[in-house]
Design an enzyme around this catalytic site. Structure first.
Site, PDB file in Angstrom:
ATOM      1  N   LEU A  10      15.147  94.569  27.600  1.00 32.97           N
ATOM      2  CA  LEU A  10      16.385  95.337  27.673  1.00 32.97           C
ATOM      3  C   LEU A  10      16.098  96.837  27.768  1.00 32.97           C
ATOM      4  O   LEU A  10      15.442  97.397  26.882  1.00 32.97           O
ATOM      5  CB  LEU A  10      17.253  95.038  26.435  1.00 32.97           C
ATOM      6  CG  LEU A  10      18.600  95.787  26.402  1.00 32.97           C
ATOM      7  CD1 LEU A  10      19.518  95.300  27.505  1.00 32.97           C
ATOM      8  CD2 LEU A  10      19.257  95.628  25.042  1.00 32.97           C
ATOM      9  N   ASP A  11      16.607  97.456  28.823  1.00 34.30           N
ATOM     10  CA  ASP A  11      16.447  98.900  29.032  1.00 34.30           C
ATOM     11  C   ASP A  11      14.977  99.318  29.045  1.00 34.30           C
ATOM     12  O   ASP A  11      14.650 100.483  28.776  1.00 34.30           O
ATOM     13  CB  ASP A  11      17.196  99.700  27.957  1.00 34.30           C
ATOM     14  CG  ASP A  11      18.679  99.366  27.930  1.00 34.30           C
ATOM     15  OD1 ASP A  11      19.221  99.050  29.003  1.00 34.30           O
ATOM     16  OD2 ASP A  11      19.292  99.409  26.850  1.00 34.30           O
TER      17      ASP A  11
END
Lengths: 299, 299, 299, 299
Positions: free
Chosen positions: D242-243
């Protein structure tokens, strides 16, 4: 011999001897500005600058910075402060009044990297930093001649794992009663909680990243590894939490895939020195208030 | 049919219906802030934001912007204004009070380039521009469907060398009594001195250069020819002197030798729209004062 | 003991002694890159960086900068250059090859403002400016001790209306055969056309405005009078036209109505020194080509 | 009748039909540039732009982007590619050749925030984004009329906890074989690992913070809580973390203590749309290479 490093007169037509700055924080409610400005008017002061900030008109905190001119300020300051308590009590204010002519006394702590120190010395010498640099303290002796050529005392206080508490004792003695602000200009040693408490919101550190990214050691290496497209620097007040104190100023610089860690360090030096110098300038000009681990910066 | 282009509610907890903004300019002297804030306090108002600027503490001009909340503002405004004349007269003030809830009515003038118009429409639709876009006037018909899809009236007023004065007559009729601010969003026609006088400091133009560099036509071509390393845009109030009015906002963008004139135009569009949108936003929020062909911008 | 002002080793793993940089400009046509890279390959060189720019694929000019590594570069350079003439002639090239290890020798000219000089000295001392600062020449004696503390010769050459040509003669003697680049670091005297011709595209000046805005004297006063919202600085090669030479680098800083002329000067100093330092760095790293009063900057 | 949303012709004198772009990565060694440029020369191509980057001259990776013009490109492309395998094999290259005239087909995924979508549509319509926007897919139906007014198909694919896999199945069907790039323009749903794998380095997301600061949800709230002085946005390729994917572009905007979370969101929208638009532009112009979770961006 020495370069003529007397700070140049800051060129303003204002007469600094009659200039004061007042910082106020209190719960917001109607009538604060009226009461403060009425008080100053009755004292014969002229407000030349005023900034305020209300976190929330309904029940939030109110922050204010006022610059005013008052004849015979030095002589009248204590009675002014005494008189102001009536206003302050009415609004439950935390407040201070500073004379602009009473320059804050800074101790700069430094290790082996000199760029932040050099920038502060240069800005001070150019008259851009309206403060007194009272001493430089370092855990190394490398910058003695540089610092002394500016006519500033240099104290070499070595720090090792064993001598840590003695070193801090020594630092404490050197600064006791003489220093208003500690600037950690790339000082690579941890400062003790006790020291931090003593200089609460009066120790400024420069961290070489865009906080809260890259907390802790080797931020440029961390930035390189993550492949960021901007690097940054952050000046903050030191609290017990590492790199977690109230942020005063930040800035960034564009980088590219071409820039290796050494290049990031080189480019970063420029941002670090500019960001730290701004933060120190704002502090010594009484432009900063701290509330709930954040700064209100009237700049 | 049509995208739901009702401007979203600007999300703030402040109650805009009781919010007012006051702009003041007068010769500086002691007691102004006290008098104004005392007046507002006695009226029951709460100051939520205040900015001031003194050109020179000795005999200069003083400028102030105050935001305050006052219950039943709409009903009480005229008596408030009447009462304030006593304070104003005492300090020879020029002043205005604006209700935040009374949104300024804008006429956007546009020619063939749509980017500045689109940005304003977009910001307005997103609720970032707290104004009413009352109409778009263009010397071309190209953007009718775009504008009408936002539910905004579009007036095509062709301009030729022969029809110039009739065109302006038509524009005057369209706007008469209905418009607080004219925005020239890349409108490529000269506005007459008479029109400028009627909307004194209420016509904002975007010039596609960093003024005062590259006044007049084809600024990107001029910039390319000169080999600058930054291009810029300037939003300013329109005066009779071409591109010579008070500057509201400027910004720049880095370019390189690789960027030909078309590329400069493309990059410039982004700065133009941002700079113009900022200037319009500041105007409609009553953040701008004009003095001696300069703006005091409380932003 | 004195501050250790030997420039620190620039920290790269590249071996600078085998690194060369080649600058080429010629009319564009197919085969240039192939011919140059084939030539270098046959010589045993490894291309580590290459930049090119084509003004216009059809009949425009072509510009190229190549960094390559070649064993025993110093010994082989002249034969390399000789051999390259075949390639160069085929494409009507103007070209140069520079050894990275042969650092350019700079003479800095300065008057009374020291900030640009200090920045160059600091960057040089920090190892960020890969050049030799061979001398500082000033029409005043003020900065002698500063400069000499860096171990750099300082020449005081006073200039008056009467002694102008003698002064220049003296400057010419001091620099003759010893200097590759002249840097006017806020040198407030006009340089003669003869001098400019001798150092064609090798004199860099810093002008304290965003050119072409505010050409000539007192640019900060001009900027203040016009009420700009950004101030700037421009580094350019000096030509006979005042402030009209090829622009190398520019940057700007946001200002507000609060900033008086002195404040603009103070803020401007920071941009000036950064912009000038960048331009000098790019020149000494052979990143700049000049064509038709513009620079191609491979940065 | 609808607004004439045909993308304007990008105004360049280059003939796009003969323009190709080549991306290469391989272990660095001498002779690569020579071999590639010699090959192109022999094919009759003219190199109009070339960028390269060597991570480390000794044993590092080499990356290259070449733009060249070749007559009858479309017909000759496959033989060109076949012939190039000899060069590629010699240097163990990973490589691709793209025809500039073959515009990449984009599917934009969006939820309720429209600013990033609007910016992409606007830039595309203005001719600044040289791609085909083939469809917009949303888990809401809100932007249908906006998107369709640009003549672009709009697919409403609702996503709930229960319908997640069906929804993705639907998305997969819509895009199968038709899409070169997925742009998550503030699409608030997690994309499955399977989908990410299918569009490896071809899904661009905009995260509304300066990564790696404020990973995950509510980054503006996080930024407000930490009291940062700059907010940012990051465009990156989507990976399973994530990210955490390769960063393509980042930018920041100065904020102050005055800006509450809603204000940060408002200001952030401007950076988000600019950063995302730049990243998408670079991708569709074949300016991005990915290596070890970082991008090499030839911009």
């Amino acid at each position: 011999m020495s370069h003529s490093y007397e700070p140049q007169e800051i060129n303003r037509r204002e007469d600094k001897s009659i200039r004061a700055r007042m910082l106020i924080s209190c719960p917001d409610r109607a009538g604060i500005v009226a009461a403060v400005s009425q008080f100053l008017y009755e004292q014969g002061a002229n407000i030349v600058q005023s900034d305020q900030y209300t976190m929330d008109p309904e029940g939030g905190m109110f922050f204010m910075r006022i610059e005013f001119d008052l004849q015979e300020l030095e002589q009248r300051l204590s009675s002014l402060q005494e008189d102001f308590t009536r206003v302050a009590d009415r609004f439950s204010m935390r407040w201070s009044i500073f004379r602009a002519a009473r320059r804050k006394r800074i101790a700069i702590f430094v290790s082996k990297e000199d760029h932040c120190l050099v920038e502060l010395l240069w800005q001070w010498q150019a008259g851009d930093l309206d403060a007194e640099i009272s001493m430089v303290i370092s855990n190394h002796d490398d910058m003695r001649s540089l610092v002394e050529s500016f006519g500033i005392p240099y104290h070499h206080v070595p720090v090792t794992a064993e001598t840590k508490s003695e070193a801090e004792q020594k630092q404490r003695e050197l600064t006791a009663g003489k220093i208003d602000l500690i600037v950690l200009a790339r000082y690579m040693q941890i400062v003790s909680p006790k020291f931090i408490e003593q200089y609460h919101n009066r120790i400024i550190n420069i961290h070489h990243s865009f906080l809260p990214a890259f907390v802790g050691g080797k931020p440029y290496q961390q930035a390189y590894n993550r492949g960021v497209k901007l690097i940054g620097a952050t000046a903050h007040y030191v609290t017990e939490e590492l790199d977690g104190g109230p942020i005063i100023e930040q800035d960034v610089q564009r980088v590219s895939h071409r820039d290796n860690v050494n290049e990031l360090k080189r480019m970063g030096r420029h941002i670090e020195r500019i960001v730290l110098a701004r933060a120190v300038k704002w502090h010594v000009e009484d432009r900063l208030l701290v509330y709930q681990n954040k700064t209100v910066a009237f700049v």
